[in-house]
Design an enzyme around this catalytic site. Structure first.
Site, PDB file in Angstrom:
ATOM      1  CD  GLU A 175      -2.815   1.312   2.406  1.00  8.46           C
ATOM      2  OE1 GLU A 175      -2.784   0.426   3.269  1.00  8.46           O
ATOM      3  OE2 GLU A 175      -3.612   2.248   2.420  1.00  8.46           O
ATOM      4  CE  LYS A 217      -6.035  -0.146   1.695  1.00  6.13           C
ATOM      5  NZ  LYS A 217      -6.753  -0.756   2.804  1.00  6.13           N
TER       6      LYS A 217
HETATM    7  P1  13P Z   1      -9.470   4.197   4.055  1.00  8.36           P
HETATM    8  O1  13P Z   1     -10.301   3.452   3.062  1.00  8.36           O
HETATM    9  O2  13P Z   1     -10.269   4.791   5.184  1.00  8.36           O
HETATM   10  O3  13P Z   1      -8.526   5.162   3.419  1.00  8.36           O
HETATM   11  O4  13P Z   1      -8.582   3.114   4.797  1.00  8.36           O
HETATM   12  C1  13P Z   1      -7.956   2.150   4.046  1.00  8.36           C
HETATM   13  C2  13P Z   1      -6.714   1.747   4.719  1.00  8.36           C
HETATM   14  O5  13P Z   1      -6.569   0.617   5.090  1.00  8.36           O
HETATM   15  C3  13P Z   1      -5.649   2.744   4.881  1.00  8.36           C
HETATM   16  O6  13P Z   1      -4.457   2.106   5.213  1.00  8.36           O
END
Ligand code: 13P
Length: 336
Positions: A175, A217
């Site tokens: 991510e 992500k």
């Molecule tokens: P949000 O969808 O609230 O941005 O959170 C996703 C997430 O896991 C951030 O690390």
């Protein structure tokens, strides 16, 4: 097909997505206090257990990301949380980074920590039932950021994390989140996200990561939250798809977007359009935290024992996101 690839596809296929319920105790406390609920371990579990035992879980959610506290908790029916999630057909996952800290050398930026002792923690999480993991790197946009140092060091950490996770037979969610904060344009977000992604995949390659066994992500390509630029959902979708096609190797099976501060409907509409225009082979789905939980949390806070009606709110959100992950959502369905 490798086991890791099978796991990734089990989480993301058929319109299913990920429920990101891995708020740290500090973040969850802020969320609960914002709706006047005391942040005790029991209340944190009660809200999460309410979501994890809903109908929406069966039909929509392929994986749930947990926080260290939650993966070790036991529910009212004496199941562990991972057992509860598995009984609804989803895979339990775990956030394994220990948070974004000040980046020495560029102190207005952050570096995500948590590599020390990671292998040992992963072995424990695997025993507890986790089959995938999450690590989030964060990048600010401004005229000088993200710096080369932040781009390089966060990509390196994401790759080191991914290689240890795959060694422990779990699927890493990679991510790299380019934040929405600021008044930057969508073009700026496109260019900076491109550089960030390119560097991440360069490092993943260097660390011999099996790309068929990861989930990416990313953020969507949006104008900054305080920018005046008006972007249509179609523009967001087309820019996002182009950015991913240009920078993500085709072996990656799936992309699960974060919501990043978009409203629930905005995050759903944008995902729907991404799927309408998606001309890549990537599965494009959701891994939402706030955009799946916000309304449910607000409703629940009025009566924390009203499990059934809270679940109805969550079911609706999860259904909308799962329709969007197949390009089948429409605004009218929101009010039905
Ligand atoms: P949000 O969808 O609230 O941005 O959170 C996703 C997430 O896991 C951030 O690390």
């Amino acid at each position: 097909m490798s086991e890791l690839n099978k796991t990734a596809l089990k989480i993301l296929s058929n319109g299913k997505g990920i429920l990101a319920a891995d708020e740290s105790t500090g973040t969850m406390t802020k969320r609960l206090e914002s709706v006047n609920v005391e942040s005790s371990p029991e209340n944190r579990l009660l809200f999460r257990e309410t979501l994890f035992s809903s109908e929406g879980m069966k039909n929509c959610i392929g994986g749930v990301i947990l926080y260290d506290e939650t993966i070790k908790q036991t529910t009212k029916s004496k199941q562990t949380v991972p057992e509860l999630i598995s009984s609804y057909g989803a895979l339990p996952g775990i956030k394994v980074d220990t948070g974004a800290k000040v980046l020495a050398g560029s102190t207005e930026e952050k570096i995500t920590e948590g590599l020390d002792g990671l292998r040992e923690r992963l072995k424990e999480y695997y025993k507890l039932g986790a089959r995938f993991t999450k690590w989030r790197g964060v990048y600010n946009i401004s005229d000088k950021y993200p710096s080369k140092l932040s781009i390089h060091s966060n990509a390196h950490a994401l790759a080191r994390y991914s290689s240890i996770v795959q060694e422990c037979k779990m699927v890493p969610i990679v991510e790299p989140e380019v934040l929405m904060d600021g008044n930057h344009s969508a073009e700026d977000c496109f260019n900076k996200t491109s550089v960030v992604l390119k560097k991440c995949f360069e490092e993943l390659d260097l660390h011999n990561i099996d790309l068929t066994g990861i989930i990416l992500k990313p953020n969507m390509i949006l104008a900054g939250a305080s920018s005046d630029q008006k972007l249509s959902g179609e523009d967001v979708a087309k820019l996002t798809i182009r950015c991913l096609k240009e920078n993500v190797p085709s072996e990656v099976p799936g992309i699960a977007f974060l919501s990043g501060g978009q409203s629930e409907v905005e995050a759903t509409e944008n995902l729907n359009l991404i799927n309408k225009y998606n001309d890549s082979n990537f599965i494009m789905t959701y891994s939402y935290g706030r955009a799946l939980q916000q309304s449910a949390l607000k409703f629940w806070s009025k009566d924390i024992n009203n499990i059934q009606d809270t679940q109805k709110i969550f079911n609706h959100r999860a259904n909308m996101c799962t329709l969007a992950a197949q390009g089948k959502w429409s605004a009218e369905l929101e009010t039905k």
